[in-house]
Design a protein around this motif. Structure first.
Motif, PDB file in Angstrom:
ATOM      1  N   LEU A 252       0.826  -1.209   0.000  1.00  0.00           N
ATOM      2  CA  LEU A 252       0.000   0.000   0.000  1.00  0.00           C
ATOM      3  C   LEU A 252       0.860   1.258   0.000  1.00  0.00           C
TER       4      LEU A 252
ATOM      5  N   SER B 218      10.575   1.385   6.917  1.00  0.00           N
ATOM      6  CA  SER B 218      10.661   0.869   8.297  1.00  0.00           C
ATOM      7  C   SER B 218      12.025   1.161   8.913  1.00  0.00           C
TER       8      SER B 218
ATOM      9  N   THR C 241       1.941  -8.463   8.361  1.00  0.00           N
ATOM     10  CA  THR C 241       0.857  -8.938   7.482  1.00  0.00           C
ATOM     11  C   THR C 241       0.932 -10.423   7.123  1.00  0.00           C
TER      12      THR C 241
ATOM     13  N   TYR D 108      -3.205 -12.865  13.617  1.00  0.00           N
ATOM     14  CA  TYR D 108      -3.145 -11.645  12.797  1.00  0.00           C
ATOM     15  C   TYR D 108      -4.391 -10.781  13.024  1.00  0.00           C
TER      16      TYR D 108
ATOM     17  N   LYS E 130      -4.670  -7.091  14.803  1.00  0.00           N
ATOM     18  CA  LYS E 130      -5.180  -5.938  14.037  1.00  0.00           C
ATOM     19  C   LYS E 130      -6.360  -5.301  14.787  1.00  0.00           C
TER      20      LYS E 130
HETATM   21  N1  LIG Z   1      -2.450  -7.643   1.997  1.00  0.00           N
HETATM   22  C1  LIG Z   1      -3.733  -7.893   2.209  1.00  0.00           C
HETATM   23  O1  LIG Z   1      -4.355  -8.770   1.576  1.00  0.00           O
HETATM   24  C2  LIG Z   1      -4.488  -7.096   3.229  1.00  0.00           C
HETATM   25  C3  LIG Z   1      -5.852  -7.354   3.418  1.00  0.00           C
HETATM   26  C4  LIG Z   1      -6.548  -6.601   4.347  1.00  0.00           C
HETATM   27  C5  LIG Z   1      -5.893  -5.602   5.062  1.00  0.00           C
HETATM   28  N2  LIG Z   1      -4.559  -5.389   4.881  1.00  0.00           N
HETATM   29  C6  LIG Z   1      -3.910  -4.328   5.650  1.00  0.00           C
HETATM   30  O2  LIG Z   1      -3.474  -3.338   4.728  1.00  0.00           O
HETATM   31  C7  LIG Z   1      -2.301  -2.694   5.221  1.00  0.00           C
HETATM   32  C8  LIG Z   1      -1.253  -2.647   4.139  1.00  0.00           C
HETATM   33  O3  LIG Z   1      -0.923  -3.967   3.766  1.00  0.00           O
HETATM   34  P1  LIG Z   1       0.204  -4.287   2.690  1.00  0.00           P
HETATM   35  O4  LIG Z   1      -0.301  -5.382   1.836  1.00  0.00           O
HETATM   36  O5  LIG Z   1       0.678  -3.011   2.078  1.00  0.00           O
HETATM   37  O6  LIG Z   1       1.342  -4.880   3.657  1.00  0.00           O
HETATM   38  P2  LIG Z   1       2.875  -5.170   3.323  1.00  0.00           P
HETATM   39  O7  LIG Z   1       3.119  -5.164   1.859  1.00  0.00           O
HETATM   40  O8  LIG Z   1       3.241  -6.390   4.104  1.00  0.00           O
HETATM   41  O9  LIG Z   1       3.637  -3.916   3.935  1.00  0.00           O
HETATM   42  C9  LIG Z   1       3.800  -3.736   5.303  1.00  0.00           C
HETATM   43  C10 LIG Z   1       4.872  -2.702   5.510  1.00  0.00           C
HETATM   44  O10 LIG Z   1       5.005  -2.500   6.914  1.00  0.00           O
HETATM   45  C11 LIG Z   1       6.375  -2.282   7.176  1.00  0.00           C
HETATM   46  N3  LIG Z   1       6.683  -2.533   8.566  1.00  0.00           N
HETATM   47  C12 LIG Z   1       6.690  -3.708   9.237  1.00  0.00           C
HETATM   48  N4  LIG Z   1       7.065  -3.492  10.511  1.00  0.00           N
HETATM   49  C13 LIG Z   1       7.292  -2.168  10.641  1.00  0.00           C
HETATM   50  C14 LIG Z   1       7.706  -1.334  11.707  1.00  0.00           C
HETATM   51  N5  LIG Z   1       7.950  -1.830  12.914  1.00  0.00           N
HETATM   52  N6  LIG Z   1       7.843  -0.015  11.479  1.00  0.00           N
HETATM   53  C15 LIG Z   1       7.597   0.512  10.264  1.00  0.00           C
HETATM   54  N7  LIG Z   1       7.234  -0.220   9.209  1.00  0.00           N
HETATM   55  C16 LIG Z   1       7.070  -1.549   9.403  1.00  0.00           C
HETATM   56  C17 LIG Z   1       7.084  -3.261   6.257  1.00  0.00           C
HETATM   57  O11 LIG Z   1       8.415  -2.826   6.093  1.00  0.00           O
HETATM   58  P3  LIG Z   1       9.590  -3.859   5.752  1.00  0.00           P
HETATM   59  O12 LIG Z   1       9.224  -4.461   4.442  1.00  0.00           O
HETATM   60  O13 LIG Z   1      10.802  -3.013   5.714  1.00  0.00           O
HETATM   61  O14 LIG Z   1       9.559  -4.861   6.865  1.00  0.00           O
HETATM   62  C18 LIG Z   1       6.264  -3.106   4.989  1.00  0.00           C
HETATM   63  O15 LIG Z   1       6.789  -2.051   4.221  1.00  0.00           O
HETATM   64  C19 LIG Z   1      -1.901  -3.451   6.482  1.00  0.00           C
HETATM   65  O16 LIG Z   1      -2.351  -2.731   7.595  1.00  0.00           O
HETATM   66  C20 LIG Z   1      -2.655  -4.755   6.386  1.00  0.00           C
HETATM   67  O17 LIG Z   1      -2.948  -5.291   7.657  1.00  0.00           O
HETATM   68  C21 LIG Z   1      -3.849  -6.108   3.967  1.00  0.00           C
END
Ligand SMILES: NC(=O)c1ccc[n+]([C@@H]2O[C@H](COP(=O)([O-])OP(=O)(O)OC[C@H]3O[C@@H](n4cnc5c(N)ncnc54)[C@H](OP(=O)(O)O)[C@@H]3O)[C@@H](O)[C@H]2O)c1
Length: 283
Positions: free
Chosen positions: A13, A34, A64, A127, A131
């Protein structure tokens, strides 16, 4: 000019928001990876907010990995609960509006009608549980927040179902995909635009919102359309959840009722958004 801090810059995102940011010339962005802003480091979060005056913080940082969370309970808790807690404390102190992304996994998936924002939550895995606790930290500490629960996020960035299916299509002749888990896909670029639209419109109708693309389908339906649009000849078989065991249980039905957010925004059909995502991948 409104100043917007974006955490988790390099996640799916975060990258989507970065890719559409130029369409919002009235917003000034500060994207943080991060390594630059660890949201679980209370002192670092505080000093960040002390040194810069932001109007909004979009929290794209999260733990995630749904299956891995069952083993890494503590880490999932630290990132998904303490992270939002520290961000809300600083947002509260500095009058910053927090936009936080949550998930359909806060529900147990036993419903048969789309989940409303007011429906009872009951996560069935670590998870979803973390959340939900993250949401509760925000609600407790802040008035000016948007919590947007979304589902089945995919895009041209990061790791997601679309990219996995496209990779498997190039590696295999045949694949089985579950047909008994029902939900709605969400193109993360659409979500990015919704989030930035809330800021641009200076929307103050704070609270929890559900957002996904329009349409109710299974993972099998989703995969079938991905292969059709990608002109793949892979053979796809519909399988049941019991034939595809995972460490974490998945909700059987995770359709979100999006009527509330539709007061502010148009939501496109999942097939139209998937078509756009595949075009973007190919270009
Ligand atoms: N993916 C799905 O299907 C889905 C569905 C429903 C809701 N969501 C929600 O949507 C949101 C975005 O998801 P996404 O798919 O973009 O997730 P993502 O691709 O896994 O990205 C998560 C990001 O969080 C960063 N992160 C992890 N620990 C951190 C910390 N301590 N401090 C700062 N940054 C940190 C990671 O950085 P690093 O890579 O450097 O570790 C990564 O850039 C999340 O809140 C997720 O729960 C996702």
């Amino acid at each position: 000019m409104l100043k917007v801090l974006v955490t988790g810059r390099d996640g799916q995102l975060g990258q989507c928001i970065k890719s559409v940011a130029h369409q919002y010339p009235n917003l000034e962005f500060d994207f943080k990876a991060s390594s630059e802003l660890d949201i679980t480091n209370k002192a670092k979060v505080e000093s960040f907010f002390n040194n810069q005056q932001y109007d909004y913080c979009i929290n794209c940082a999260a733990y995630t990995n749904v299956d891995q969370a069952e083993a890494e309970t503590e880490l999932a808790h630290i990132i998904n609960v303490l992270g939002p807690k520290y961000l809300s404390e600083s947002c509260s102190k500095h009058q910053v509006t927090l936009i936080h992304i949550s998930t359909d996994f806060v529900f147990d998936g036993n419903a048969s009608n789309p989940y409303k924002e007011t429906d009872s939550t009951n996560p069935i895995g670590v998870y979803g549980k973390t959340k939900l606790e993250g949401e509760q930290e925000i609600i407790e500490k802040l008035n000016n927040y948007f919590i947007i629960r979304t589902s089945w996020l995919y895009s041209e960035f990061g790791n997601n179902f679309l990219k996995t299916m496209q990779r498997l299509a190039s590696e295999r002749d045949e694949i089985g995909v579950v047909g008994d888990q029902i939900g709605s896909p969400t193109y993360a670029i659409d979500l990015a635009n919704i989030v930035l639209g809330l800021i641009q419109d200076r929307n103050t109708s704070y609270g929890i919102y559900h957002y996904s693309n329009e349409g109710v389908i299974s993972w099998y339906d989703f995969a079938k359309e991905i292969f059709r649009l990608s002109k793949s000849t892979i053979k796809i078989n519909k399988i049941e959840t019991k034939d595809y065991p995972t460490k974490a249980k998945r909700p059987k039905y995770s359709v979100l009722d999006t009527s509330k957010i539709k007061h502010f925004t148009y939501i496109s059909n999942w097939k139209d958004s998937l078509f756009k995502a595949i075009l973007n991948i190919n270009n």
